[in-house]
Design a protein around this motif. Structure first.
Motif, PDB file in Angstrom:
ATOM      1  N   LYS A 254      47.727  38.706  31.660  1.00 44.03           N
ATOM      2  CA  LYS A 254      47.301  37.335  31.362  1.00 44.03           C
ATOM      3  C   LYS A 254      46.173  36.913  32.302  1.00 44.03           C
ATOM      4  N   LEU A 255      46.375  37.167  33.596  1.00 45.47           N
ATOM      5  CA  LEU A 255      45.352  36.778  34.572  1.00 45.47           C
ATOM      6  C   LEU A 255      44.061  37.551  34.341  1.00 45.47           C
ATOM      7  N   ALA A 256      44.186  38.859  34.056  1.00 56.30           N
ATOM      8  CA  ALA A 256      42.993  39.693  33.894  1.00 56.30           C
ATOM      9  C   ALA A 256      42.216  39.311  32.648  1.00 56.30           C
ATOM     10  N   ILE A 257      42.887  39.116  31.519  1.00 61.25           N
ATOM     11  CA  ILE A 257      42.182  38.831  30.272  1.00 61.25           C
ATOM     12  C   ILE A 257      41.551  37.447  30.301  1.00 61.25           C
ATOM     13  N   VAL A 258      42.199  36.490  30.942  1.00 59.77           N
ATOM     14  CA  VAL A 258      41.623  35.149  31.060  1.00 59.77           C
ATOM     15  C   VAL A 258      40.379  35.187  31.949  1.00 59.77           C
ATOM     16  N   GLN A 259      40.431  35.899  33.070  1.00 61.41           N
ATOM     17  CA  GLN A 259      39.265  36.014  33.946  1.00 61.41           C
ATOM     18  C   GLN A 259      38.105  36.711  33.245  1.00 61.41           C
ATOM     19  N   PHE A 260      38.414  37.702  32.423  1.00 60.98           N
ATOM     20  CA  PHE A 260      37.363  38.483  31.790  1.00 60.98           C
ATOM     21  C   PHE A 260      36.790  37.799  30.542  1.00 60.98           C
ATOM     22  N   GLU A 261      37.613  37.155  29.757  1.00 57.03           N
ATOM     23  CA  GLU A 261      37.178  36.639  28.459  1.00 57.03           C
ATOM     24  C   GLU A 261      37.016  35.130  28.399  1.00 57.03           C
ATOM     25  N   ASP A 262      37.838  34.362  29.120  1.00 56.34           N
ATOM     26  CA  ASP A 262      37.879  32.923  28.865  1.00 56.34           C
ATOM     27  C   ASP A 262      38.502  32.210  30.063  1.00 56.34           C
ATOM     28  N   LYS A 263      37.663  31.930  31.090  1.00 58.36           N
ATOM     29  CA  LYS A 263      38.193  31.339  32.317  1.00 58.36           C
ATOM     30  C   LYS A 263      38.810  29.959  32.094  1.00 58.36           C
ATOM     31  N   ASN A 264      38.298  29.254  31.093  1.00 53.42           N
ATOM     32  CA  ASN A 264      38.793  27.896  30.834  1.00 53.42           C
ATOM     33  C   ASN A 264      39.861  27.869  29.738  1.00 53.42           C
ATOM     34  N   PHE A 265      40.503  29.008  29.519  1.00 58.79           N
ATOM     35  CA  PHE A 265      41.463  29.143  28.418  1.00 58.79           C
ATOM     36  C   PHE A 265      42.542  28.059  28.477  1.00 58.79           C
ATOM     37  N   TYR A 266      43.038  27.760  29.657  1.00 59.69           N
ATOM     38  CA  TYR A 266      44.150  26.820  29.779  1.00 59.69           C
ATOM     39  C   TYR A 266      43.703  25.361  29.758  1.00 59.69           C
ATOM     40  N   TYR A 267      42.365  25.121  29.579  1.00 58.97           N
ATOM     41  CA  TYR A 267      41.861  23.741  29.636  1.00 58.97           C
ATOM     42  C   TYR A 267      41.224  23.271  28.328  1.00 58.97           C
ATOM     43  N   HIS A 268      41.005  24.153  27.380  1.00 57.19           N
ATOM     44  CA  HIS A 268      40.413  23.731  26.105  1.00 57.19           C
ATOM     45  C   HIS A 268      41.458  23.790  24.999  1.00 57.19           C
ATOM     46  N   HIS A 269      41.060  23.344  23.829  1.00 59.00           N
ATOM     47  CA  HIS A 269      41.974  23.293  22.680  1.00 59.00           C
ATOM     48  C   HIS A 269      41.533  24.243  21.582  1.00 59.00           C
ATOM     49  N   GLY A 270      41.092  25.406  21.988  1.00 53.39           N
ATOM     50  CA  GLY A 270      40.696  26.416  21.026  1.00 53.39           C
ATOM     51  C   GLY A 270      39.195  26.618  20.944  1.00 53.39           C
TER      52      GLY A 270
END
Length: 814
Positions: free
Chosen positions: A93-109
């Protein structure tokens, strides 16, 4: 206009004109038009997301009790795509978010800033170098396979991504992405990638391995393990630096992770339970992840034992073996080896799952009969059972060693797996009754009427499945284990089939009753008898198979040496083994004791010792028993032992073998009132077997005392000295046909109490010969009814009628 009596008006043109007018009036108002458009758009938005995003076929996957991979079958489309897994390791989870979408937990898609940044980068580069897609948008794009990358498609992805975020948590979105992202070649999803590239589950991967997989979906067609190592390593190391900068690892871990090698080539997936996988597929588990109860380490070691013995058995043309290990308490399967592996030899049937295949049972059902007769009060453990040459309606059972004991204690007959006593016991118990019992125990292969099997059902005349037979033995052990726990009550649900499906739910509270299929006392006595199994007549080195732990075990061999069985029971485990050829070919030496028993005890050596079953005293009673006959003692029995028996044993018949005989003053001669005064007689209790049993019994039991001879001056006593061993009363006899097609000879046998006496034989009043010592004579009578007359040298005679009804080739009976 007449509407035919209908309660609804006919929809005329005027009706539709009125409807149209009403709608036109509604839409003339601007506010109404906007409301309608918004309603339509909102409804479309709510319904735009498919109920199931991904419909791709999945691999069928089996995992062990701890979640480790046992084996898998590739999906129908040729992809290694494991079923979706909602549990994604934190590192990924940490690796894929850092690599693909750092703001994953802050946007709505949808991330407008990332989208704008991507547009600027693409303009500067003069080509598309970034899509600005969030992880949620990438998940939507994966579900819409084959769609071109256009602005319209990007808009659809944004809408669907926002809708996905509306109905799913962030963890659920990452799980969808991880399960369906491409990882190069024909590998789809994190679980499949972890096993294909590193031979481990995702949760066991290091930081370096996790980072390698996190960068693969970004360009799976260009970056593939085994190729482009420099580019793959550079991407992985950049991601490791990002994870270090974000504080997820320290500097030392980061540097050490960069030193880890990349995977060279895909790993072969484990195939620890191929036959169980085939079974899951046949039972509707295709494309699913099945969490089994298999203990992977035990599965490996049992497989090694099977293969070790298989290498030896092949020398005798025996090519297949199967083994099953069950946990008694739960009935769950700990090891499932459905067959041996014969590479490049498909004719040996290695694909056959023998655990579920019907095979001739041999003697493996004898403990069921023994326990049933104990439960019904028809037997005590040491009750003597006849073991003499026997023919019943043309059926002539034989012991494995072709010998006879005359009479043998029932539990000893079980321990030695003697066939004739088993047939005699079944004849006494009733075939139909035993047939019903087997059906009640759960043997689905007993699917024909009882008269189809006859008495041969106890010697392998019926088929059984290793799966069901092992389950019945487990039910017997479970019932006995629970007797004390349930305070002398029974749960009929203790008899249930085994299972290989892992279930975390607690079982329902037992429904306790006063009775069950077997009572605890009969089960305890049966298991105690099975501990004493020995084969001095069949296998000189049988003691090599014993162990320090107490194990109740039974072997079986089918007719023609086609199937070798061995089942062992302890309070904790059941081990069941089958050895033979899947095509049914018999081989010399293919016996349960010689082939299956060594495997059985090697497997038990892997298991923890389990102690022994507790004595169910509430269902037992101490009873005086005649030591010689094993029956309930009568006043004239001597010696007498007081032993624990099942309470139903109080219904058994008292000893029929002890009788009072009259001896003269010297105690050397039998006398009667015709030749001796009663006052001068010694009245003595004597253990007397019927002549046919006595003839064989005395040769195996030197302590047996024959009746003293009748004094010469006494009249003939009522006790008969002669008994026909074969044929019995109203016998129908098949004349054997030799291998060359010529009629064979029927051998008639007689037992006489007096050794060395001469018997004269007459057939239909024609003298046929005389015998002394061993009284056997062979005839070849014509078809029809005949009368045999026997006269000994003292004038005692015996007549017997029999019928010759046909010819039968040798070796055609069990």
């Amino acid at each position: 206009m007449d509407n035919g009596g209908s309660q609804y008006p006919i929809l005329t043109a005027q009706y539709w004109k009125n409807i149209g007018g009403t709608l036109l009036t509604f839409f003339k108002r601007k506010r109404n038009r906007r409301l309608f458009i918004l309603t339509v758009l909102f409804t479309w938005y709510l319904l735009c997301l498919p109920s199931k995003l991904f419909t791709d076929p999945c691999s069928t996957v089996l995992v062990d009790k701890d979640g480790g991979l046992l084996c898998a079958k590739i999906a129908e489309d040729g992809q290694w795509r494991f079923p979706g897994n909602e549990e994604v390791p934190l590192r990924f989870k940490l690796a894929i978010v850092q690599f693909e979408d750092k703001n994953f937990y802050y946007h709505h898609g949808f991330n407008p800033l990332a989208f704008c940044r991507a547009i600027v980068q693409n303009i500067k580069a003069g080509k598309i170098v970034s899509g600005g897609s969030t992880l949620t948008m990438q998940t939507i794009r994966l579900s819409r396979k084959g769609k071109r990358r256009t602005f319209y498609e990007k808009f659809i992805e944004i809408v669907l991504a926002s809708r996905l975020e509306l109905s799913s948590s962030k963890n659920e979105v990452i799980a969808l992405y991880a399960s369906h992202a491409p990882f190069g070649s024909n590998v789809v999803g994190l679980d499949a990638a972890a096993w294909r590239y590193f031979g481990r589950s995702p949760k066991e991967l290091s930081w370096a391995e996790t980072a390698t997989l996190a960068v693969l979906p970004n360009a799976p067609s260009l970056i593939y393990p085994g190729k482009n190592h420099d580019r793959l390593k550079a991407k992985r190391d950049r991601l490791l630096n990002k994870l270090f900068a974000a504080g997820y690892m320290d500097a030392e871990t980061c540097e050490l992770s960069k030193q880890e090698p990349l995977p060279e080539k895909p790993c072969e997936l484990p195939q620890l339970a191929p036959h169980l996988l085939t079974r899951v597929l046949s039972e509707g588990g295709k494309g699913q992840l099945e969490h089994t109860t298999i203990d992977a380490q035990l599965q490996k070691r049992v497989t090694e034992i099977i293969e070790k013995h298989h290498r030896q058995l092949k020398g005798n043309g025996i090519h297949n073996a199967a083994a099953l290990v069950l946990d008694v308490e739960t009935g769950t399967t700990l090891a499932y080896i459905g067959n041996t592996e014969n590479k490049d030899k498909p004719e040996f049937g290695s694909d056959v799952d023998v655990i579920t295949a019907p095979r001739s049972t041999g003697s493996i059902l004898k403990p069921y009969l023994f326990a049933s007769m104990l439960r019904d009060g028809e037997l005590l453990a040491n009750t003597l059972v006849p073991d003499i040459p026997t023919q019943i309606a043309g059926y002539s059972p034989q012991n494995f060693n072709l010998g006879y004991d005359g009479a043998v204690p029932a539990k000893r007959a079980l321990a030695r797996s003697l066939n004739i006593p088993a047939v005699k016991m079944l004849q006494s118990y009733g075939v139909e009754k035993f047939h019903y019992q087997l059906r009640k125990l759960g043997m689905s292969t007993i699917d024909k009427p009882s008269d189809h099997y006859g008495l041969s059902i106890i010697l392998g005349g019926a088929e059984g499945k290793l799966w069901e037979i092992a389950g019945i033995y487990a039910g017997m052990a479970r019932t006995l284990n629970h007797y004390t726990r349930y305070n002398g009550k029974y749960d009929r649900a203790d008899f249930h089939p085994p299972t290989y499906i892992y279930n975390e739910k607690k079982s329902a509270d037992p429904s306790l009753e006063s009775e069950s299929i077997f009572d605890a006392a009969s089960l305890k006595i049966t298991f105690d008898a099975m501990v004493e199994v020995s084969r001095p007549d069949e296998q000189a080195n049988w003691k090599l198979y014993t162990s320090s732990a107490r194990i109740a075990w039974k072997t079986g061999t089918s007719f023609g040496y086609r199937d070798g069985w061995a089942v062992g029971v302890t309070p904790k485990n059941v081990v069941a083994v089958w050895v033979g050829n899947a095509n049914g070919e018999g081989r010399p030496g293919l016996t349960g004791i010689g082939t299956a028993a060594p495997i059985l005890f090697d497997i038990f050596a892997l298991l923890k010792p389990a102690g022994w079953f507790e004595q169910p005293y509430d269902e037992m009673q101490r009873v005086p028993v005649c030591r010689q006959s094993g029956c309930r003692a009568i006043d004239i029995c001597s010696p007498v032992d007081t032993i624990w028996v099942q309470k139903t044993g109080l219904r058994t018949k008292p000893c029929p073998y002890h009788r009072i005989i009259h001896l003269d003053a010297s105690s050397k001669w039998r006398v009667n009132s015709d030749c001796e005064e009663v006052a001068n007689m010694n009245h003595v209790s004597w253990f007397v077997l019927p002549p046919s049993q006595e003839w064989y019994y005395k040769s195996k039991n030197p302590s047996y005392r024959e009746l003293p001879p009748l004094r010469e001056d006494c009249a003939s006593a009522s006790l008969s000295s002669m008994e026909l061993i074969y044929p019995k009363q109203v016998s129908k006899i098949y004349v054997p046909v030799e291998l060359d097609g010529k009629p064979g000879r029927t051998v008639f046998k007689v037992a006489h109490r007096k050794p060395g006496i001469t018997i004269h034989w007459h057939l239909d009043e024609k003298f046929m010969g005389s015998t002394t010592g061993i009284h056997e004579l062979g005839f070849n009578p014509e078809e029809g009814v005949h009368r045999l007359i026997l006269v000994d040298e003292e004038g005692e005679s015996l007549e017997q009628a029999f019928e010759i009804i046909g010819k039968k080739k040798q070796g055609s009976s069990l």
